[in-house]
Write a protein that holds these residues in place. Structure first.
Motif, PDB file in Angstrom:
ATOM      1  N   LEU A  21       0.786  -1.112  -0.048  1.00  0.00           N
ATOM      2  CA  LEU A  21       0.121  -0.057  -0.216  1.00  0.00           C
ATOM      3  C   LEU A  21       0.830   1.100  -0.044  1.00  0.00           C
ATOM      4  O   LEU A  21       1.931   1.267   0.561  1.00  0.00           O
ATOM      5  CB  LEU A  21      -0.729  -0.100   1.407  1.00  0.00           C
ATOM      6  N   PRO A  22       0.355   2.263  -0.529  1.00  0.00           N
ATOM      7  CA  PRO A  22       1.197   3.554  -0.494  1.00  0.00           C
ATOM      8  C   PRO A  22       1.206   3.926   1.038  1.00  0.00           C
ATOM      9  O   PRO A  22       0.471   3.467   1.653  1.00  0.00           O
ATOM     10  CB  PRO A  22       0.453   4.514  -1.351  1.00  0.00           C
ATOM     11  N   THR A  25      -5.408   1.358  14.250  1.00  0.00           N
ATOM     12  CA  THR A  25      -4.033   1.268  13.549  1.00  0.00           C
ATOM     13  C   THR A  25      -3.410  -0.089  13.499  1.00  0.00           C
ATOM     14  O   THR A  25      -4.045  -1.092  13.790  1.00  0.00           O
ATOM     15  CB  THR A  25      -3.013   2.201  14.647  1.00  0.00           C
ATOM     16  N   VAL A  26      -2.150  -0.203  12.635  1.00  0.00           N
ATOM     17  CA  VAL A  26      -1.722  -1.390  12.588  1.00  0.00           C
ATOM     18  C   VAL A  26      -0.085  -1.257  13.012  1.00  0.00           C
ATOM     19  O   VAL A  26       0.293  -0.353  12.795  1.00  0.00           O
ATOM     20  CB  VAL A  26      -1.631  -1.810  10.943  1.00  0.00           C
ATOM     21  N   ALA A  27       0.269  -2.397  14.027  1.00  0.00           N
ATOM     22  CA  ALA A  27       1.590  -2.208  14.358  1.00  0.00           C
ATOM     23  C   ALA A  27       2.213  -3.542  14.003  1.00  0.00           C
ATOM     24  O   ALA A  27       1.737  -4.475  13.724  1.00  0.00           O
ATOM     25  CB  ALA A  27       1.357  -2.475  15.941  1.00  0.00           C
ATOM     26  N   HIS A  28       3.644  -3.301  13.833  1.00  0.00           N
ATOM     27  CA  HIS A  28       4.552  -4.373  13.445  1.00  0.00           C
ATOM     28  C   HIS A  28       5.858  -4.125  13.996  1.00  0.00           C
ATOM     29  O   HIS A  28       6.397  -2.886  14.112  1.00  0.00           O
ATOM     30  CB  HIS A  28       4.348  -4.462  11.952  1.00  0.00           C
ATOM     31  N   VAL A  35       3.238  -6.932   7.007  1.00  0.00           N
ATOM     32  CA  VAL A  35       2.824  -5.482   7.721  1.00  0.00           C
ATOM     33  C   VAL A  35       1.668  -4.850   6.794  1.00  0.00           C
ATOM     34  O   VAL A  35       0.583  -4.413   7.560  1.00  0.00           O
ATOM     35  CB  VAL A  35       4.007  -4.423   8.032  1.00  0.00           C
ATOM     36  N   PHE A  36       1.873  -4.780   5.662  1.00  0.00           N
ATOM     37  CA  PHE A  36       0.903  -4.636   4.593  1.00  0.00           C
ATOM     38  C   PHE A  36      -0.372  -5.560   4.514  1.00  0.00           C
ATOM     39  O   PHE A  36      -1.323  -4.813   4.119  1.00  0.00           O
ATOM     40  CB  PHE A  36       1.499  -4.212   3.402  1.00  0.00           C
ATOM     41  N   ARG A  37      -0.129  -6.810   4.807  1.00  0.00           N
ATOM     42  CA  ARG A  37      -1.230  -7.702   4.877  1.00  0.00           C
ATOM     43  C   ARG A  37      -1.861  -7.654   6.145  1.00  0.00           C
ATOM     44  O   ARG A  37      -3.156  -7.602   6.071  1.00  0.00           O
ATOM     45  CB  ARG A  37      -0.714  -9.211   4.957  1.00  0.00           C
ATOM     46  N   ASP A  89      -5.916  -6.494   5.475  1.00  0.00           N
ATOM     47  CA  ASP A  89      -7.015  -7.128   6.234  1.00  0.00           C
ATOM     48  C   ASP A  89      -7.766  -6.444   7.136  1.00  0.00           C
ATOM     49  O   ASP A  89      -9.274  -6.313   7.178  1.00  0.00           O
ATOM     50  CB  ASP A  89      -6.245  -8.189   7.282  1.00  0.00           C
ATOM     51  N   ALA A  90      -7.045  -5.429   7.761  1.00  0.00           N
ATOM     52  CA  ALA A  90      -7.895  -4.336   8.499  1.00  0.00           C
ATOM     53  C   ALA A  90      -8.680  -3.470   7.789  1.00  0.00           C
ATOM     54  O   ALA A  90      -9.908  -3.296   8.054  1.00  0.00           O
ATOM     55  CB  ALA A  90      -7.114  -3.526   9.502  1.00  0.00           C
ATOM     56  N   MET A  91      -8.406  -3.109   6.532  1.00  0.00           N
ATOM     57  CA  MET A  91      -9.375  -2.202   5.700  1.00  0.00           C
ATOM     58  C   MET A  91     -10.360  -3.044   4.891  1.00  0.00           C
ATOM     59  O   MET A  91     -11.385  -2.219   4.877  1.00  0.00           O
ATOM     60  CB  MET A  91      -8.291  -1.582   4.550  1.00  0.00           C
TER      61      MET A  91
END
Length: 358
Positions: free
Chosen positions: A274-275, A301-304, A345-347, A351-353
């Protein structure tokens, strides 16, 4: 800083360690798709090289399905050397540490172009191949070519630190551990010995709760004799990883989402993603959005965790109403995102989106 503990000189050689360990390995070796059975002919060097690279900082259970898919698709150095960069990176997606995939491809091309499609069989020559460092060169030389080489991965490091009761904290203890491993590495069956040490560390001499009563070299182990092998190796206190912040952008157009390929060099290089705006010490929110649209910033949010920092990313979504070709990137069908080979991290973000946007 931890103080170094004075050490007594190491014994010249612990008698019987190699013999006892190899006897145990002959009966208990793990069956793995890149291994040859104990005491038999050496395995295919391509498979050894590939497995050793894949196993760097990655568990066997995770590597096995990737290895089997990879070798079915690219069974030789020549086949891998001819592969497209994007295909290789997509096949690697999910294993992490993506520089390994770039080095595998570069290494295969060097082997095909400069070594007649054959992997060199000495540590010195192996170290000239992209992505092969000291450990990997030693492992390949021993396992694939039967050469005596001192192979020390994290499992072997733990076994040797306990075997010799090495009290010096890591990483300062590494040279001493290697010297100790050298003292017990046999001239014959060095590859089986290295794999036996790995199996011992993985299944018996584990980080927590080592199963010493099952250990074939317990009689030689100073750590066991001293009564607290689980305290070894001594590790220096971990540094707190800094936190970086960013925003990932979900731009939709007619059932597709915009993906962009990250620069070839750098973190997650060459991968579709994702951009995203910059990853910085403070949240940049909508900085560097890929398009001038009405962005909606979501609460989730997404954490990694990466090796050297933790990443926390905000998620923003928007719609693209103009012709898809008027923006740089690849429009990927949302219902086919699982085939895009996105890094972990983008998966997480996609998934969240998909869950948020329903």
């Amino acid at each position: 800083m931890s103080a170094k503990v004075p050490l007594s000189p190491l014994p010249q050689r612990l008698p019987g360690v190699a013999r006892d360990l190899l006897d145990w390995y002959d009966a208990n070796a793990r069956s793995l798709p890149w291994r040859a059975p104990p005491g038999t002919a050496a395995p295919d060097p391509y498979r050894v090289w590939l497995s050793e690279v894949m196993l760097q900082q990655t568990q066997v259970a995770t590597v096995r399905p990737y290895f089997e898919r990879w070798t079915a698709r690219w069974p030789t150095f020549a086949a891998l050397a001819a592969a497209e960069d994007a295909e290789v990176m997509a096949a690697w997606a999910g294993l992490g540490y993506y520089a390994r995939a770039r080095n595998l491809l570069a290494g295969a091309r060097v082997i095909a172009a400069q070594h007649g499609g054959q992997l060199p069989d000495t540590e010195a020559m192996l170290r000239t191949i992209p992505g092969i460092g000291d450990y990997t060169a030693a492992a390949i030389a021993a396992i694939a070519f039967g050469r005596r080489a001192v192979v020390v991965d994290a499992n072997v490091e733990r076994v040797v630190a306990r075997l010799f009761a090495i009290q010096t904290p890591l990483p300062a203890a590494k040279p001493l551990i290697r010297a100790a491993a050298d003292r017990v590495t046999p001239e014959e069956r060095a590859g089986d010995f290295a794999q036996a040490m790995m199996d011992l560390g993985s299944g018996i001499c584990t980080t927590r709760g080592p199963r010493c009563l099952l250990c074939p070299i317990r009689a030689h182990c100073e750590g066991f004799a001293q009564g607290a092998p689980e305290r070894l190796p001594v590790k220096a206190a971990k540094r707190v990883r800094p936190v970086r912040h960013g925003t990932m952008f979900w731009l939709e157009c007619d059932g597709r989402v915009l993906l962009r390929r990250r620069p070839a060099k750098g973190l997650l290089g060459g991968m579709l993603a994702l951009p995203t705006g910059p990853w910085a010490d403070t949240a940049p929110l909508l900085d560097d959005a890929p398009a001038d649209v009405a962005w909606r910033l979501h609460d989730e949010t997404v954490a990694h965790g990466f090796t050297h920092f933790e990443l926390v990313c905000a998620l923003a979504s928007g719609g693209w109403r103009r012709h898809p070709d008027t923006i740089d990137g690849e429009w990927w069908p949302i219902d086919a995102l699982d085939s895009a080979g996105l890094p972990a991290v983008f998966r997480k973000a996609t998934d969240a989106m998909r869950r948020i946007c329903g």
